[in-house]
Design an enzyme around this catalytic site. Structure first.
Site, PDB file in Angstrom:
ATOM      1  N   GLU A  75      10.559  29.818  26.481  1.00 55.45           N
ATOM      2  CA  GLU A  75       9.346  28.984  26.475  1.00 55.45           C
ATOM      3  C   GLU A  75       9.235  28.196  25.186  1.00 55.45           C
ATOM      4  O   GLU A  75       8.889  27.020  25.177  1.00 55.45           O
ATOM      5  CB  GLU A  75       8.108  29.864  26.668  1.00 55.45           C
ATOM      6  CG  GLU A  75       6.822  29.094  26.963  1.00 55.45           C
ATOM      7  CD  GLU A  75       5.993  28.757  25.721  1.00 55.45           C
ATOM      8  OE1 GLU A  75       4.928  28.152  25.883  1.00 55.45           O
ATOM      9  OE2 GLU A  75       6.398  29.055  24.584  1.00 55.45           O
ATOM     10  N   GLU A  76       9.535  28.862  24.084  1.00 57.22           N
ATOM     11  CA  GLU A  76       9.317  28.258  22.762  1.00 57.22           C
ATOM     12  C   GLU A  76      10.257  27.092  22.463  1.00 57.22           C
ATOM     13  O   GLU A  76      10.061  26.378  21.490  1.00 57.22           O
ATOM     14  CB  GLU A  76       9.465  29.334  21.665  1.00 57.22           C
ATOM     15  CG  GLU A  76       8.420  30.435  21.720  1.00 57.22           C
ATOM     16  CD  GLU A  76       7.023  29.973  21.303  1.00 57.22           C
ATOM     17  OE1 GLU A  76       6.857  28.792  20.974  1.00 57.22           O
ATOM     18  OE2 GLU A  76       6.115  30.809  21.328  1.00 57.22           O
ATOM     19  N   HIS A  85       2.966  31.655  15.375  1.00 61.77           N
ATOM     20  CA  HIS A  85       4.202  31.008  14.905  1.00 61.77           C
ATOM     21  C   HIS A  85       4.493  31.318  13.436  1.00 61.77           C
ATOM     22  O   HIS A  85       5.235  30.600  12.780  1.00 61.77           O
ATOM     23  CB  HIS A  85       4.197  29.491  15.159  1.00 61.77           C
ATOM     24  CG  HIS A  85       4.408  29.163  16.612  1.00 61.77           C
ATOM     25  ND1 HIS A  85       5.087  28.065  17.051  1.00 61.77           N
ATOM     26  CD2 HIS A  85       4.030  29.824  17.728  1.00 61.77           C
ATOM     27  CE1 HIS A  85       5.116  28.062  18.372  1.00 61.77           C
ATOM     28  NE2 HIS A  85       4.465  29.120  18.804  1.00 61.77           N
ATOM     29  N   ASP A 122      -1.160  33.319  27.926  1.00 58.11           N
ATOM     30  CA  ASP A 122      -0.521  33.006  26.645  1.00 58.11           C
ATOM     31  C   ASP A 122      -1.533  33.186  25.519  1.00 58.11           C
ATOM     32  O   ASP A 122      -2.639  33.662  25.756  1.00 58.11           O
ATOM     33  CB  ASP A 122       0.042  31.576  26.683  1.00 58.11           C
ATOM     34  CG  ASP A 122       1.278  31.407  25.810  1.00 58.11           C
ATOM     35  OD1 ASP A 122       1.359  32.039  24.745  1.00 58.11           O
ATOM     36  OD2 ASP A 122       2.173  30.622  26.177  1.00 58.11           O
TER      37      ASP A 122
HETATM   38 ZN   LIG Z   1       3.212  31.025  23.700  1.00 59.89          ZN
END
Ligand SMILES: [Zn+2]
Length: 347
Positions: free
Chosen positions: A207-208, A318, A230
């Site tokens: 996904e990232e 992140h 998410d």
């Molecule tokens: Zn995510």
């Protein structure tokens, strides 16, 4: 197992984009008690299927298994590892981080090093060191020694951070983006019990790096409606304007109105919003945020899939370590479960 225990296991597992195996194995084990069938597709998304009655909607839930991390790019002759970034990571937070280099022979401990500040020039000290001037120090004597230790170009590197509860429902750990969504998805399966509709709970890969796993998973599942579980940016810290994000940690799951890749389908939005209101689950609304989720990619599958996102407001995503409230994970699962139970009214 409790939600807290599941999230602990999931957070401590490593799954840098494209190397999600450890997380996938864990997901299979944790979803198994609630699924009629578990399959792994060709891109290695894991899909837990809970079969429903005929002529009822097929619901796809998606939570991505991958996390942002690094990848070994070069080994210097002195035995230092230079790296590429996997997913969006801010260079400012990299120096001095502890990392695990995940070699075939097993994990190695390392530290992200840089030129010591004592010997940097005045102007050098003021600027952010770009990641290509940093390196991972695994204590190897030289390149040959690093090779003997098992390091290969392409080895994934994860941040070395352990899960911890720090206050009441507040926990810190690695990769809450999106292990928190994975935990909420498992909790949803657990709470659902018997349902009329078919549920396909998908742990997606990559996904990232561009919502890749969701693309093939959605094509294969061919759902009637989809929800991505998410995390989103919680802005309740000093220096963030309300305008930039009003999402707060601990104030309930967030329903995305729109983000850079998705305008939540109006029917899905009404379904989730009315469910939250009727069941008195606290919730927050969010719009205009940069970035997106698997829902964006799923919504464009085949002739289109009505899709939405239930997000957990998380601080410091992140980065090597983030923070969230377990209450938000629990309420995300409650909301998703209640919505599925009320689906007949909407789809
Ligand atoms: Zn995510």
């Amino acid at each position: 197992m409790s939600l807290n225990q599941n999230l602990e296991k999931l957070s401590n597992a490593c799954g840098v984009s494209g190397r999600e195996e450890e997380v996938r194995n864990l997901m299979m084990q944790l979803m198994k008690p609630y699924a009629d069938e578990i399959i792994v597709d060709k891109l290695e998304n894991v899909i837990a299927i809970k079969k429903g009655k005929k002529n009822t909607p097929k619901v796809m839930l998606a939570a991505h298994m991958d996390e942002v991390g690094l990848m070994v790019k070069t080994l210097t002759k002195e035995g230092f590892l230079q790296f590429a970034k996997m997913g969006g990571i801010d260079d400012r937070i990299l120096p001095a981080q502890k990392v695990s280099v995940l070699t075939k022979k097993g994990p190695l401990n390392g530290i992200i090093g840089s030129k010591p500040p004592h010997i940097q020039k005045e102007e050098e000290r003021k600027k952010v060191l770009p990641y290509d001037e940093l390196f991972i120090d695994i204590g190897a004597e030289n390149r040959e020694d690093a090779n003997i230790m098992g390091v290969k170009i392409g080895d994934p590197v994860a941040f070395d951070v352990k899960y911890r509860k720090i206050n009441k429902d507040t926990v810190i750990g690695k990769a809450f983006d999106d292990r928190a969504g994975c935990a909420a998805m498992i909790e949803t399966l657990k709470q659902l019990g018997e349902t009329d509709c078919t549920i396909c709970a998908v742990g997606t890969v990559q996904e990232e790096v561009g919502l890749r796993g969701a693309a093939t998973a959605a094509f294969g599942v061919d759902p009637d409606v989809a929800i991505a579980l998410d995390v989103t940016v919680a802005g309740d810290v000093p220096g963030v304007r309300e305008f930039d994000t009003s999402v707060k940690m601990g104030k309930g799951p967030t329903l995305t109105v729109s983000d850079s890749g998705l305008i939540t389908h109006p029917k899905v939005f009404r379904w989730l919003l009315e469910t939250a209101e009727e069941t008195k689950i606290p919730f927050q609304l969010e719009t205009g945020l940069m970035g997106s989720t698997d829902a964006a990619r799923i919504s464009l599958t085949r002739q289109g899939v009505p899709s939405g996102t239930v997000s957990i407001g998380t601080r410091y995503i992140h980065s090597p370590v983030s923070m969230l409230s377990l209450k938000d994970v629990e309420n995300s699962a409650k909301l998703t479960t209640a919505a599925i139970q009320k689906i007949k009214k909407y789809f």
